[in-house]
Scaffold this active site. Structure first.
Site, PDB file in Angstrom:
ATOM      1  CG  HIS A 213     -37.993 -54.519  56.454  1.00 46.58           C
ATOM      2  ND1 HIS A 213     -38.758 -54.426  57.583  1.00 46.58           N
ATOM      3  CD2 HIS A 213     -38.063 -55.807  56.074  1.00 46.58           C
ATOM      4  CE1 HIS A 213     -39.262 -55.615  57.890  1.00 46.58           C
ATOM      5  NE2 HIS A 213     -38.845 -56.472  56.981  1.00 46.58           N
TER       6      HIS A 213
ATOM      7  CB  CYS B  85     -42.311 -56.658  56.126  1.00 47.55           C
ATOM      8  SG  CYS B  85     -41.543 -58.136  55.441  1.00 47.55           S
TER       9      CYS B  85
ATOM     10  CD  GLU C  70     -38.085 -50.947  58.568  1.00 42.87           C
ATOM     11  OE1 GLU C  70     -38.679 -50.633  57.509  1.00 42.87           O
ATOM     12  OE2 GLU C  70     -38.258 -52.051  59.130  1.00 42.87           O
TER      13      GLU C  70
HETATM   14  N1  GLN Z   1     -43.253 -63.078  58.728  1.00 39.20           N
HETATM   15  C1  GLN Z   1     -43.404 -62.525  57.427  1.00 39.20           C
HETATM   16  C2  GLN Z   1     -42.613 -63.279  56.379  1.00 39.20           C
HETATM   17  O1  GLN Z   1     -41.712 -64.011  56.701  1.00 39.20           O
HETATM   18  C3  GLN Z   1     -43.014 -61.054  57.405  1.00 39.20           C
HETATM   19  C4  GLN Z   1     -41.582 -60.846  57.711  1.00 39.20           C
HETATM   20  C5  GLN Z   1     -41.285 -59.427  58.100  1.00 39.20           C
HETATM   21  O2  GLN Z   1     -42.183 -58.660  58.424  1.00 39.20           O
HETATM   22  N2  GLN Z   1     -40.017 -59.067  58.096  1.00 39.20           N
HETATM   23  O3  GLN Z   1     -42.876 -63.146  55.218  1.00 39.20           O
END
Ligand code: GLN
Length: 544
Positions: free
Chosen positions: A516, A382, A518
């Site tokens: 994600h 992410c 995970e």
């Molecule tokens: N802050 C980033 C976004 O909002 C990544 C979010 C995250 O890593 N879950 O896109």
């Protein structure tokens, strides 16, 4: 007919109720029953999505896009049953629904009250959509006696009367502390907690007693007598060497048999615990070890990266190695005298996890650069993928490349998107809108390029579905520039607009994912990306 197990906690918080619920569900599942676990959170936030990871640990995201309590992650990992939006409710959501209805005039002039309106709402939540299940486990957050949890306790009390005899069971998790000066285990806190629960009209059927020491028969008898339960229902729950040992340990102490007995079930099949035996065997008998550096922001509190921590362990189980995790504060790399090489050189893999905000971002970018230049396995998740793209953009000569999340920039390699299509139609967001519930959340499909590294990792698949939680996206306008540096866009959203995966074919293992992974890893089915990453780290460990 579904049977209901209500799990409450007493004496202190942090007794591991979530893990206990997950373990009991796993044991019932091992006997062939269909289970689902639900969590009631008494706080007033509508969901934990806006809470700091420092306050509440990780926000766990479900396929259907709910931002939920991290206990739902335990539930999924232990049972393999995907959690849904309808498996986590907070007081905030209950009140929000009721107040919305009240404003609409749905209560037809009635006075809206905690009893029956709030309790009815809680009961409806517990009972909804459970027809095809054998057991529904409902965990109540907090500790008995909290003002906030009273409506939930009252709802349980009512349900215990309204449902059939032998259709509900109350399991109370308590603490039996050891007082070193007296050299004794103390049962009084448990007695008080059970009395508190009884004063709310709930008599526990099974007591799960957390303790650092063996609880001798005499103490168990005392608890049984004072707390009005059978002695067999006083189950010792000693600290376990690993969370994966907990189901086996509770089974040995008779938890599942006692719960079944409480329901009057005497002909239950014996549990098949082979997968737990396999997982614990892999966990306790590793054939090697690797060290992974996680360069993040919330490294002081590991609950903030709960699923990530677990998924790395699962990658280790798949490869039969122990995974040592070094939590590294990204901000440290931003100090002038920081010696990045000294810190990162001994590592066998570098992972930059998800996160929010600018703090530490330059440290994360520096870690990506180190991993790229030194051929160290790199996994960006992410925000970690976004930072990998910024790093490549700078390599391509866009020296002020950044994310609009961190403020205005003339090189928005990562930026906000305000419109995208889903199966439900056009999704729209305002750039300056509410923070709660306004991210790209939940399961989205991605198309993988055939013959890419990630497609191989996913066993040759070219279509995958993974869970998202982010507001910003990698800007497709930079695709060509980034690909020229060797960073290939090997996974895209099905409409081809949103980058989902980047990789470096010229690097031993360099993968960034916008989702994600995970969240979907389980000890019995380690996620292929974590399996692959740990396998690459193992190769690296033989080189350094
Ligand atoms: N802050 C980033 C976004 O909002 C990544 C979010 C995250 O890593 N879950 O896109």
């Amino acid at each position: 007919m579904a049977r209901y197990i209500f799990i409450t906690g007493g004496v202190v918080s942090s007794l591991g109720k979530g893990l206990m619920a997950a373990s009991l569900a796993a044991l019932l599942q091992a006997r062939g029953y269909k289970v689902r676990i639900r969590k009631f959170d008494p706080y007033l936030n509508v969901d934990p999505g806006t809470m700091s990871p420092y306050q509440h640990g990780e926000v766990y995201v479900t396929d259907d896009g709910a931002e939920t309590d991290l206990d739902l992650g335990h539930y999924e990992r232990f049972t393999g049953v995907s959690a849904r939006q309808s498996d986590n409710v907070t007081s905030g959501r209950v009140y929000q629904d009721i107040i919305t209805r009240e404003r609409r005039g749905d209560y037809l002039g009635a006075t809206v009250q905690v009893i029956p309106h709030v309790t009815d709402e809680i009961k409806a939540f517990a009972l909804a959509d459970t027809d095809d299940l054998d057991f529904v486990l409902c965990e109540i957050g907090g500790t008995v006696g909290d003002i906030e949890s009273l409506p939930f306790m009252e709802a349980i009390r009512q349900l215990r009367n309204e449902l059939e005899p032998f259709q509900t069971l109350s399991v109370h998790v308590t603490l039996v502390p050891y007082i070193a000066a007296a050299g004794e285990l103390k049962t009084k806190p448990t007695q008080h907690s059970v009395r508190e629960l009884a004063s709310l009209g709930i008599k526990p059927d099974v007591l799960l007693c957390r303790s650092e020491h063996e609880i001798p028969l005499g103490e168990r008898r005392k608890i049984a007598n004072f707390c009005n339960v059978r002695i067999e229902s006083v189950i010792p729950a000693l600290d376990a060497p690993s969370i994966y040992s907990v189901p086996l340990q509770y089974h040995q102490e008779g938890l599942d048999s006692e719960v079944l007995r409480g329901f009057g079930i005497t002909d239950a099949p014996e549990p098949d615990l082979s997968r737990w035996d396999d997982v614990t065997d892999r966990y306790f008998n590793p054939e090697g070890e690797v060290t992974i550096g996680v360069v993040g922001k919330y490294v002081g509190l590991q609950d903030a990266y709960k699923s990530l921590n677990e998924a790395l362990v699962h990658g280790g189980l798949a490869n039969r190695v122990k995974v040592n995790i070094q939590w590294i504060d990204a901000e440290v790399f931003e100090q002038e005298d920081a010696d990045i090489t000294a810190q990162l050189e001994p590592l066998h893999g570098i992972l930059v996890p998800g996160g929010f905000g600018e703090r530490g971002s330059e440290g994360k970018i520096a870690s990506v650069r180190f991993a790229r230049e030194r051929g160290v396995p790199f996994f960006g998740i992410c925000l970690g993928m976004q930072m990998a793209c910024v790093e490549s953009a700078r390599l391509a000569g866009h020296t002020s490349a950044s994310s609009t999340e961190f403020g205005e920039t003339d090189e928005p390699v990562v930026g906000i998107i305000t419109e995208w299509m889903t199966e439900e139609g056009l999704q729209e967001r305002e750039a300056g809108g509410d923070l709660g519930g306004t991210m790209r959340l939940g399961a989205y499909d991605a198309k993988l390029s055939a013959n890419s590294h990630v497609s191989t990792i996913y066993g040759g698949a070219t279509e995958i579905s993974e869970r998202h939680r982010h507001r910003y996206e990698v800007n497709g306008a930079y695709k060509d520039a980034l690909e020229e540096t060797g960073l290939i866009f090997s996974g895209m959203s099905p409409d081809g607009l949103l980058p989902e995966i980047v990789e470096r074919p010229d690097h031993p293992w360099f993968v960034g994912v916008q989702f994600h992974p995970e969240l979907k890893s389980r000890p019995f089915e380690p996620h292929p990306l974590f399996d692959g990453f740990i396998s690459a780290a193992l190769t690296q460990s033989r080189l350094v």
